[in-house]
Design a protein around this motif. Structure first.
Motif, PDB file in Angstrom:
ATOM      1  N   ASN A  67      -9.067  -1.221  -5.207  1.00 54.56           N
ATOM      2  CA  ASN A  67      -8.938   0.189  -4.832  1.00 54.56           C
ATOM      3  C   ASN A  67      -8.783   0.336  -3.321  1.00 54.56           C
ATOM      4  OD1 ASN A  67      -9.197   1.014  -7.502  1.00 54.56           O
ATOM      5  ND2 ASN A  67     -11.421   1.224  -7.369  1.00 54.56           N
ATOM      6  N   GLU A  68      -9.514  -0.475  -2.587  1.00 52.51           N
ATOM      7  CA  GLU A  68      -9.457  -0.406  -1.130  1.00 52.51           C
ATOM      8  C   GLU A  68      -8.058  -0.708  -0.601  1.00 52.51           C
ATOM      9  OE1 GLU A  68     -10.159  -0.097   2.838  1.00 52.51           O
ATOM     10  OE2 GLU A  68     -11.604   0.462   1.270  1.00 52.51           O
ATOM     11  N   PHE A  69      -7.393  -1.680  -1.215  1.00 50.33           N
ATOM     12  CA  PHE A  69      -6.084  -2.109  -0.725  1.00 50.33           C
ATOM     13  C   PHE A  69      -4.935  -1.584  -1.596  1.00 50.33           C
ATOM     14  CE2 PHE A  69      -9.067  -5.158   1.051  1.00 50.33           C
ATOM     15  CZ  PHE A  69      -8.663  -5.172   2.383  1.00 50.33           C
ATOM     16  N   SER A  70      -5.187  -0.501  -2.297  1.00 52.64           N
ATOM     17  CA  SER A  70      -4.149   0.076  -3.162  1.00 52.64           C
ATOM     18  C   SER A  70      -2.940   0.557  -2.361  1.00 52.64           C
ATOM     19  CB  SER A  70      -4.733   1.230  -3.976  1.00 52.64           C
ATOM     20  OG  SER A  70      -5.240   2.244  -3.109  1.00 52.64           O
ATOM     21  N   TYR A  71      -3.146   0.841  -1.058  1.00 51.06           N
ATOM     22  CA  TYR A  71      -2.029   1.318  -0.240  1.00 51.06           C
ATOM     23  C   TYR A  71      -0.974   0.234  -0.031  1.00 51.06           C
ATOM     24  CZ  TYR A  71      -4.744  -0.980   3.469  1.00 51.06           C
ATOM     25  OH  TYR A  71      -5.461  -1.888   4.228  1.00 51.06           O
ATOM     26  N   LEU A  72      -1.305  -1.034  -0.360  1.00 50.01           N
ATOM     27  CA  LEU A  72      -0.319  -2.104  -0.274  1.00 50.01           C
ATOM     28  C   LEU A  72       0.580  -2.156  -1.502  1.00 50.01           C
ATOM     29  CD1 LEU A  72      -2.589  -5.007   1.091  1.00 50.01           C
ATOM     30  CD2 LEU A  72      -1.043  -3.546   2.403  1.00 50.01           C
ATOM     31  N   GLY A  73       0.248  -1.372  -2.526  1.00 51.69           N
ATOM     32  CA  GLY A  73       0.942  -1.459  -3.804  1.00 51.69           C
ATOM     33  C   GLY A  73       0.149  -2.339  -4.739  1.00 51.69           C
ATOM     34  N   SER A  74       0.172  -2.061  -6.023  1.00 53.42           N
ATOM     35  CA  SER A  74      -0.677  -2.778  -6.985  1.00 53.42           C
ATOM     36  C   SER A  74      -0.390  -4.275  -7.006  1.00 53.42           C
ATOM     37  CB  SER A  74      -0.489  -2.186  -8.385  1.00 53.42           C
ATOM     38  OG  SER A  74       0.875  -2.276  -8.793  1.00 53.42           O
ATOM     39  N   LYS A  75       0.882  -4.649  -6.897  1.00 52.19           N
ATOM     40  CA  LYS A  75       1.244  -6.065  -6.948  1.00 52.19           C
ATOM     41  C   LYS A  75       0.723  -6.813  -5.740  1.00 52.19           C
ATOM     42  CE  LYS A  75       5.183  -9.213  -7.455  1.00 52.19           C
ATOM     43  NZ  LYS A  75       6.672  -9.312  -7.577  1.00 52.19           N
ATOM     44  N   LYS A  76       0.934  -6.266  -4.543  1.00 54.06           N
ATOM     45  CA  LYS A  76       0.486  -6.932  -3.326  1.00 54.06           C
ATOM     46  C   LYS A  76      -1.038  -6.918  -3.236  1.00 54.06           C
ATOM     47  CE  LYS A  76       2.602  -8.574  -0.655  1.00 54.06           C
ATOM     48  NZ  LYS A  76       2.963  -9.988  -0.417  1.00 54.06           N
ATOM     49  N   ALA A  77      -1.670  -5.821  -3.665  1.00 55.56           N
ATOM     50  CA  ALA A  77      -3.134  -5.761  -3.657  1.00 55.56           C
ATOM     51  C   ALA A  77      -3.713  -6.843  -4.559  1.00 55.56           C
ATOM     52  CB  ALA A  77      -3.607  -4.378  -4.108  1.00 55.56           C
ATOM     53  N   HIS A  78      -3.123  -7.032  -5.737  1.00 59.28           N
ATOM     54  CA  HIS A  78      -3.574  -8.084  -6.650  1.00 59.28           C
ATOM     55  C   HIS A  78      -3.403  -9.456  -6.003  1.00 59.28           C
ATOM     56  CE1 HIS A  78      -3.487 -10.796 -10.155  1.00 59.28           C
ATOM     57  NE2 HIS A  78      -4.255  -9.884 -10.744  1.00 59.28           N
ATOM     58  N   GLU A  79      -2.324  -9.623  -5.259  1.00 62.12           N
ATOM     59  CA  GLU A  79      -2.063 -10.919  -4.617  1.00 62.12           C
ATOM     60  C   GLU A  79      -3.108 -11.248  -3.555  1.00 62.12           C
ATOM     61  OE1 GLU A  79       1.143 -12.561  -1.385  1.00 62.12           O
ATOM     62  OE2 GLU A  79       1.945 -11.441  -3.093  1.00 62.12           O
ATOM     63  N   VAL A  80      -3.398 -10.295  -2.650  1.00 59.45           N
ATOM     64  CA  VAL A  80      -4.306 -10.591  -1.539  1.00 59.45           C
ATOM     65  C   VAL A  80      -5.766 -10.595  -1.976  1.00 59.45           C
ATOM     66  CG1 VAL A  80      -2.671  -9.679   0.145  1.00 59.45           C
ATOM     67  CG2 VAL A  80      -4.444  -8.166  -0.773  1.00 59.45           C
TER      68      VAL A  80
END
Length: 744
Positions: free
Chosen positions: A591-604
């Motif tokens: 949720n915190e990194f959702s601004y990166l997009g769901s795919k990129k957030a899942h990656e990082v």
């Protein structure tokens, strides 16, 4: 009538009429005392909840639950809910009277609950109230017996529902940046507590990265074994940017100078250089005397072997340096004495045609030859040509040693830089991926605390490069050099150069860096997100994994108050404004990194953190309880045998008495055969060093109780049977065993 007239005048009325009516008084109701109310309530409660297992004492909770902050004697009956963190049941001095006491907290404040009961009333409560359970207590506040504090008298105690935070994500993340209480005055996480929580959440691994130390490893390893979770051994170090790194290869020029004075008072008499390559081959050399404009001192004459006429005929410094600069060309300069070269650069100023970026052989010796004392790393006073040759030899040996350690680059320092050791440090994450990497981590932590401590245990970049094998290096938090470079708006080229040093790049929740907004270094939260996006883009461009970490300093969000107390004690003015450095679940981070997009957030958050964890072996930070390390000294067996035999022949002659020979053979075979020769030589060197420094020591224990120990100088006690020995002719006599021997 008089009263009516006075009221008419007072209120300026035309007329006033008063009438009086007598009424019977209402009966006064007797107010219930607190004790009566409590007893009635407890009696009704017990009758009403017969068989209700949630009620531990008294009756059901009927009062409103209030926060523990602000509890006072003036409050009527109330209820509080919290976690029990201490409990005790004991018999008082009054026969048959027992005391139930426990402490509970709602994480904002705490209260002590105390109840005196008869023995038959206390029995049902034994074992019912335990540490870490949640209860709701209804009652009132009262003074302690000494009148100095408040405590709560319970009317009812009931079990309270409580749901722990859980990580319910189908795929779990791995926390790669976490501090325990071993990060002094900075974190509050209990080592076992945080590891157990990660295991309960289903995380397959967790990293420990305390500031500058590895003290938590023993407890962490024990907790990880117990909870069946992979432990990643790491440390957040303080990186000292003392150098740049250049690949090994090409030609080098060892430079030396003969001079006196310093700064503007420097007088140069001689310059010399020797060119060599990375294979150790000397190519050519350079030498020139310099006219300093002053007569040479006696020391200069002795070093150079020349008189004043030689220096008077030599070129002046500017000409000599220009010729030297032409000789050096683009080759890498190697120096040993940075102070001398620094004085030369100070004298020449900006007009100096020689590069100030040099490889320091004294630095390499410090890192590669830990067996040498500081004075042994200093070159003897010689002429410049001899000094240049010695510098070249040291550099060739150092390059060979670096290649053995799989080090592919050498540190280049600015020889003219001042206060190099006082530069600002940057945070850096070091993770041990292999067993050699863990050993290197221990070395770096040890050297940073012993050799490079200045306010913090610092790790010079030059030292890290030597001991980088088996380590995975991360760019750390906002105090890392990469994040600082982005905040400072440095050029793309410089930012990419900084990022190239790291194995992975790190981003964190924007709340961790909210102080940048308060201090005006970032406009708002959107710019904080932009910083993280920049790092993500950088990782994509350079092919480096980007991981999202929490920089964990406490377990639960409400635990921030404890860190605030620590930081307040150290004088931090903004200590009460704590960043959210708590241990986050996978969903929290997504949720915190959702601004990166769901795919990129899942990656990082998930993919890359697990990837780094998979790169780390399951390591053994120390031997098991039943194992011990034996030191290994090269050649210890031969050295011990030579010491013992030499001393024995010195005392007993060329032909040793049979008892002496047999005893030596038996002990040496046992010591060397079982691998204890290194232990003996460690003791021998310790005793020898202490005695030579004037400190008399006596060796005791297993090492000091043998005849070999006496022959090696470890102990003054000769463990052979009492005997006679002539120091001149070496005649010896052993009356108890009937053995005697006389030399030839």
């Amino acid at each position: 009538e008089k009263v009516q007239e006075q009221m008419r005048q007072l209120y300026r009325l035309k007329s006033v009429e008063l009438s009086v009516r007598v009424c019977a008084p209402e009966p006064v109701k007797k107010k219930k005392t607190e004790t009566t109310e409590r007893k009635n309530w407890e009696r009704k409660g017990r009758a009403a909840v017969s068989g209700d297992e949630s009620v531990l004492f008294g009756g059901p909770i009927t009062a409103d639950v209030v926060p523990m902050t602000g509890l006072s004697l003036k409050m009527p009956t109330f209820a509080v809910t919290g976690r029990v963190f201490a409990e005790e049941i004991y018999e008082t001095r009054r026969p048959g009277v027992w005391c139930l006491t426990f402490d509970m907290t709602d994480e904002q404040n705490s209260v002590r609950v105390v109840k005196y009961l008869k023995e038959k009333e206390i029995e049902p409560l034994r074992g019912k109230i335990n540490v870490d359970m949640y209860v709701t207590v209804q009652g009132r506040m009262k003074l302690t017996r000494d009148g100095m504090d408040l405590q709560m008298e319970p009317y009812s105690i009931c079990l309270a529902g409580h749901s722990e935070r859980m990580d319910n994500a189908p795929q779990k993340r791995v926390e790669l940046h976490l501090h325990t209480r071993m990060s002094a005055m900075d974190a509050t996480c209990g080592v076992s507590e945080i590891i157990e929580l990660a295991a309960n959440w289903g995380h397959k691994a967790i990293a420990i990265t305390d500031h500058g130390v590895v003290h938590s490893f023993p407890e962490a390893k024990k907790a990880s074994n117990k909870n069946n979770i992979k432990l990643i051994f790491g440390c957040e170090g303080y990186l000292l940017p003392d150098c740049e790194l250049v690949p090994i290869g090409g030609n080098y020029v060892a430079l030396a100078v003969t001079l006196t004075g310093s700064g503007i008072h420097t007088r140069v008499f001689e310059l010399a250089a020797e060119r060599f390559n990375s294979d150790g081959k000397i190519i050519d050399s350079f030498h020139t005397f310099v006219n300093p404009g002053v007569p040479p001192t006696g020391a200069i004459k002795r070093l150079t072997g020349c008189d004043a006429e030689t220096f008077d005929a030599a070129p002046v410094l500017s000409q000599a340096v220009k010729t030297l600069g032409d000789y050096i060309g683009d080759d890498t300069i190697v120096i040993h004495d940075r102070e001398k070269l620094g004085s030369l650069f100070d004298l020449l100023g900006e007009s100096c045609p020689i590069s100030r970026n040099c490889i320091s052989t004294s630095m390499l010796m410090q890192y590669l030859r830990r067996d040498l004392h500081a004075e042994e790393r200093v070159l003897p006073e010689t002429g410049a040509s001899e000094a240049a040759h010695r510098t070249a030899d040291i550099a060739i040996e150092s390059i060979r040693k670096c290649e053995e350690l799989h080090v592919s680059s050498l540190p280049v320092i600015d020889a003219s830089a001042k206060d190099l050791e006082k530069r600002r440090t940057n945070h850096i994450i070091l993770i041990a991926a292999t067993q050699p990497g863990l050993k290197n981590l221990y070395k770096l932590v040890s050297y940073s605390n012993l050799d490079h401590f200045y306010k913090t245990p610092r790790i010079p970049r030059s030292l890290l490069n030597i001991h980088r094998e088996g380590l995975i290096i991360g760019s750390a938090c906002e105090a890392g050099e990469l994040f600082r470079a982005i905040v400072d708006r440095r050029s793309e080229e410089e930012i990419e150069k900084i990022a190239s040093f790291y194995d992975y790049l790190e981003i964190q929740p924007i709340g961790n860096n909210a102080f940048l907004v308060r201090e005006g270094l970032a406009a708002d939260d959107d710019e904080l997100r932009a910083f993280n996006k920049k790092i993500v883009e950088l990782g994509e461009k350079m092919g480096k994994p980007v991981v999202a970490t929490g920089d964990v300093h406490f377990v639960e969000p409400e635990d921030s108050v404890f860190r605030a107390v620590l930081m307040s004690s150290m004088g931090y003015k903004d200590a009460v404004i704590q960043p959210p450095l708590y241990f986050r679940t996978t969903d929290d981070m997504l949720n915190e990194f959702s601004y990166l997009g769901s795919k990129k957030a899942h990656e990082v958050v998930i993919e890359n953190t697990n990837k780094i964890a998979d790169m780390c072996d399951v390591l053994r930070p120390f031997l098991d309880d039943k194992q011990t390390y034996s030191p290994e000294l090269p050649g210890a067996a031969d050295e011990l045998q030579n010491l013992a035999l030499t001393k024995a022949h010195e005392l007993y002659g060329e032909v040793l008495p049979e008892i002496v020979q047999k005893r030596l053979d038996k002990e040496l075979n046992s010591i060397i055969g079982n691998g204890y020769s290194s232990l003996y030589m460690v003791a021998q060197k310790l005793v020898h060093k202490s005695n030579s420094d004037g400190y008399l020591v006596g060796s005791r224990g297993s090492v000091g109780s043998s005849f070999v120990a006496h022959m090696a100088g470890i102990t003054e006690v000769n463990s052979l049977p009492a005997h006679y020995r002539c120091p001149k002719c070496k005649y010896s006599e052993f009356p108890d065993v009937g053995d005697s021997s006389r030399c030839g």
